[in-house]
Write an enzyme that holds these catalytic residues in place. Structure first.
Site, PDB file in Angstrom:
ATOM      1  N   MET A  30       0.711  -1.279  -0.141  1.00  0.00           N
ATOM      2  CA  MET A  30       0.012   0.100   0.022  1.00  0.00           C
ATOM      3  C   MET A  30       0.679   1.174   0.099  1.00  0.00           C
ATOM      4  O   MET A  30       0.386   2.297   0.402  1.00  0.00           O
ATOM      5  CB  MET A  30      -0.882   0.091   1.164  1.00  0.00           C
ATOM      6  CG  MET A  30      -2.196  -1.196   0.961  1.00  0.00           C
ATOM      7  SD  MET A  30      -3.395  -0.834   2.057  1.00  0.00           S
ATOM      8  CE  MET A  30      -2.816  -0.849   3.692  1.00  0.00           C
ATOM      9  N   TYR A  32       4.171   3.966   0.832  1.00  0.00           N
ATOM     10  CA  TYR A  32       4.680   4.425   1.831  1.00  0.00           C
ATOM     11  C   TYR A  32       5.860   3.454   2.451  1.00  0.00           C
ATOM     12  O   TYR A  32       6.003   3.112   3.715  1.00  0.00           O
ATOM     13  CB  TYR A  32       4.037   4.833   2.970  1.00  0.00           C
ATOM     14  CG  TYR A  32       4.334   5.984   4.059  1.00  0.00           C
ATOM     15  CD1 TYR A  32       4.350   7.205   3.483  1.00  0.00           C
ATOM     16  CD2 TYR A  32       4.828   5.663   5.200  1.00  0.00           C
ATOM     17  CE1 TYR A  32       4.746   8.303   4.047  1.00  0.00           C
ATOM     18  CE2 TYR A  32       5.129   6.702   6.184  1.00  0.00           C
ATOM     19  CZ  TYR A  32       5.268   8.086   5.492  1.00  0.00           C
ATOM     20  OH  TYR A  32       5.638   9.133   6.365  1.00  0.00           O
ATOM     21  N   LEU A  33       6.519   3.033   1.528  1.00  0.00           N
ATOM     22  CA  LEU A  33       7.654   2.140   1.559  1.00  0.00           C
ATOM     23  C   LEU A  33       8.614   2.364   2.696  1.00  0.00           C
ATOM     24  O   LEU A  33       9.359   3.235   2.887  1.00  0.00           O
ATOM     25  CB  LEU A  33       8.344   1.801   0.144  1.00  0.00           C
ATOM     26  CG  LEU A  33       7.592   1.563  -0.850  1.00  0.00           C
ATOM     27  CD1 LEU A  33       8.316   1.368  -2.116  1.00  0.00           C
ATOM     28  CD2 LEU A  33       6.640   0.343  -0.872  1.00  0.00           C
ATOM     29  N   HIS A  34       9.061   1.361   3.486  1.00  0.00           N
ATOM     30  CA  HIS A  34      10.042   1.191   4.357  1.00  0.00           C
ATOM     31  C   HIS A  34      10.782  -0.060   4.269  1.00  0.00           C
ATOM     32  O   HIS A  34      10.843  -0.815   3.354  1.00  0.00           O
ATOM     33  CB  HIS A  34       9.396   1.279   5.753  1.00  0.00           C
ATOM     34  CG  HIS A  34       8.463   0.125   6.189  1.00  0.00           C
ATOM     35  ND1 HIS A  34       8.640  -1.175   6.192  1.00  0.00           N
ATOM     36  CD2 HIS A  34       6.989   0.071   6.361  1.00  0.00           C
ATOM     37  CE1 HIS A  34       7.622  -1.810   6.377  1.00  0.00           C
ATOM     38  NE2 HIS A  34       6.472  -0.906   6.444  1.00  0.00           N
ATOM     39  N   HIS A  37       9.436  -3.370   3.323  1.00  0.00           N
ATOM     40  CA  HIS A  37       9.133  -3.563   1.837  1.00  0.00           C
ATOM     41  C   HIS A  37      10.306  -3.798   1.245  1.00  0.00           C
ATOM     42  O   HIS A  37      10.299  -4.627   0.099  1.00  0.00           O
ATOM     43  CB  HIS A  37       8.371  -2.328   1.429  1.00  0.00           C
ATOM     44  CG  HIS A  37       7.001  -2.004   2.168  1.00  0.00           C
ATOM     45  ND1 HIS A  37       6.867  -0.935   2.901  1.00  0.00           N
ATOM     46  CD2 HIS A  37       5.976  -2.564   1.983  1.00  0.00           C
ATOM     47  CE1 HIS A  37       5.503  -0.830   3.349  1.00  0.00           C
ATOM     48  NE2 HIS A  37       4.895  -1.736   2.953  1.00  0.00           N
ATOM     49  N   GLY A 147       5.308 -10.220   4.182  1.00  0.00           N
ATOM     50  CA  GLY A 147       5.956 -10.100   5.345  1.00  0.00           C
ATOM     51  C   GLY A 147       5.169 -10.935   6.625  1.00  0.00           C
ATOM     52  O   GLY A 147       4.108 -10.753   6.533  1.00  0.00           O
ATOM     53  N   GLN A 148       6.124 -11.394   7.469  1.00  0.00           N
ATOM     54  CA  GLN A 148       5.507 -12.088   8.504  1.00  0.00           C
ATOM     55  C   GLN A 148       4.847 -11.411   9.686  1.00  0.00           C
ATOM     56  O   GLN A 148       4.062 -11.773  10.465  1.00  0.00           O
ATOM     57  CB  GLN A 148       6.536 -12.924   9.177  1.00  0.00           C
ATOM     58  CG  GLN A 148       6.143 -13.748  10.700  1.00  0.00           C
ATOM     59  CD  GLN A 148       5.414 -14.848  10.449  1.00  0.00           C
ATOM     60  OE1 GLN A 148       5.228 -15.479   9.205  1.00  0.00           O
ATOM     61  NE2 GLN A 148       4.480 -15.193  11.050  1.00  0.00           N
ATOM     62  N   ASP A 150       2.299  -9.692   9.181  1.00  0.00           N
ATOM     63  CA  ASP A 150       1.161  -9.811   8.988  1.00  0.00           C
ATOM     64  C   ASP A 150       0.629 -11.105   8.903  1.00  0.00           C
ATOM     65  O   ASP A 150       0.297 -11.666   8.035  1.00  0.00           O
ATOM     66  CB  ASP A 150       0.657  -9.032   7.728  1.00  0.00           C
ATOM     67  CG  ASP A 150       0.775  -7.306   7.741  1.00  0.00           C
ATOM     68  OD1 ASP A 150       0.283  -6.769   8.482  1.00  0.00           O
ATOM     69  OD2 ASP A 150       1.434  -7.130   6.931  1.00  0.00           O
ATOM     70  N   ARG A 187       2.220   2.497   9.548  1.00  0.00           N
ATOM     71  CA  ARG A 187       1.305   3.255  10.701  1.00  0.00           C
ATOM     72  C   ARG A 187       2.399   3.758  11.597  1.00  0.00           C
ATOM     73  O   ARG A 187       1.656   4.445  12.767  1.00  0.00           O
ATOM     74  CB  ARG A 187       0.249   2.437  10.973  1.00  0.00           C
ATOM     75  CG  ARG A 187      -0.959   2.442   9.802  1.00  0.00           C
ATOM     76  CD  ARG A 187      -2.279   1.564  10.526  1.00  0.00           C
ATOM     77  NE  ARG A 187      -3.196   1.686   9.549  1.00  0.00           N
ATOM     78  CZ  ARG A 187      -3.462   0.456   8.815  1.00  0.00           C
ATOM     79  NH1 ARG A 187      -2.812  -0.568   8.539  1.00  0.00           N
ATOM     80  NH2 ARG A 187      -4.621   0.732   8.092  1.00  0.00           N
TER      81      ARG A 187
END
Length: 283
Positions: A30, A32-34, A37, A147-148, A150, A187
């Site tokens: 979604m 707003y990459l960090h 990601h 990603g784990q 989630d 978030r």
């Protein structure tokens, strides 16, 4: 690097590449990459001829009163990061493009979507499975990277892929964390300085609970009670849930006899944070 917004344009490009024998990897996001990601993107880039990244804030997975309108967005930075990691294609559709006209079709996985996050976010996973199903049809990848952090989402998507015979391998990579253990999340930017400091207790609690299990504690209720008390003492957030569940089925366990996931969701003022750890028992 191409930025594509129309599904049919992307389908045409991917089909041509597949006919030439190229493998396709896919990272759905979604935006707003960090660094979380980025870890998925790097793995995707290494393992595939063509790396596709989607950026789409999916309204169908947000409930009434949730943060769809204010969800963090930074297209310019996302594109720069994707370019730096040698992404071949960014799929960046509009809401109107993905849910055109009189939209009536949804994918719903039953049972495992009604617990944990699904209990407090009704309809959330229907939105997740619907958009992931649509994206898989558009991108047609051999491999998809999640990603784990989630954990429930990963189990739900794997179930959907299995049940509907999507020809894709789902790869789940470890959670990427800040130095103090806080799981990276778009978030996290909602947290105040005080909340950010307190949020570090979430992973510390998960780690110490995991150690208790490895040291011999098998009573899941005692483990969950320990976590609830520790977070309640050190954090001014509201606990949504704390659970000890079977790693494959997500069903609650009373006695810890095999691999389990310790999972939690905690609500600060403007941020609902989730995290989990897997506990592998030696037999």
């Amino acid at each position: 690097m191409k930025i594509i917004s129309h599904p049919k344009t992307l389908q045409k490009i991917i089909s041509q590449s597949r006919r030439r024998g190229k493998s396709v990897g896919f990272v759905p996001t979604m935006g707003y990459l960090h660094e979380g990601h980025i870890s998925l993107i790097k793995k995707c880039r290494r393992e595939n001829d063509i790396a596709v990244l989607s950026i789409f804030i999916n309204p169908a997975q947000f409930g009434p009163g949730e943060d769809f309108q204010i969800y963090p967005r930074d297209k310019k930075n996302d594109v720069l990061l994707a370019k730096k990691e040698n992404i071949d294609i960014i799929f960046y559709p509009s809401v109107e493009m993905m849910y055109a006209g009189r939209y009536l079709t949804y994918i719903e996985v039953e049972d495992i979507t009604k617990i944990l996050c699904g209990a407090s976010r009704p309809g959330h996973f229907r939105g997740v499975t619907t958009i992931v199903g649509k994206l898989l049809n558009i991108v047609q990848p051999q491999r998809m990277y999640l990603g784990q952090k989630d954990a429930q989402q990963c189990v739900v998507i794997k179930q959907m892929v299995k049940d509907l015979h999507f020809p894709v391998q789902v790869k789940v990579l470890p959670t990427v964390r800040e130095r103090d253990g806080l799981a990276l999340s778009s978030r996290n930017c909602y947290l105040s300085a005080t909340e950010r400091e307190e949020a570090a207790v979430l992973y510390k609690t998960l780690k110490s609970a995991r150690q208790k299990i490895l040291d011999g504690e098998k009573d899941a209720k005692k483990i969950c009670r320990y976590m609830r008390v520790k977070i309640g003492r050190e954090c001014h957030a509201n606990i949504d849930y704390i659970a000890c569940v079977d790693a494959e089925t997500l069903q609650s366990v009373s006695s810890i006899e095999k691999t389990v996931v310790l999972a939690l969701a905690v609500k600060f003022r403007h941020a609902r944070l989730i995290d989990n750890v897997t506990v592998h028992l030696k037999h």
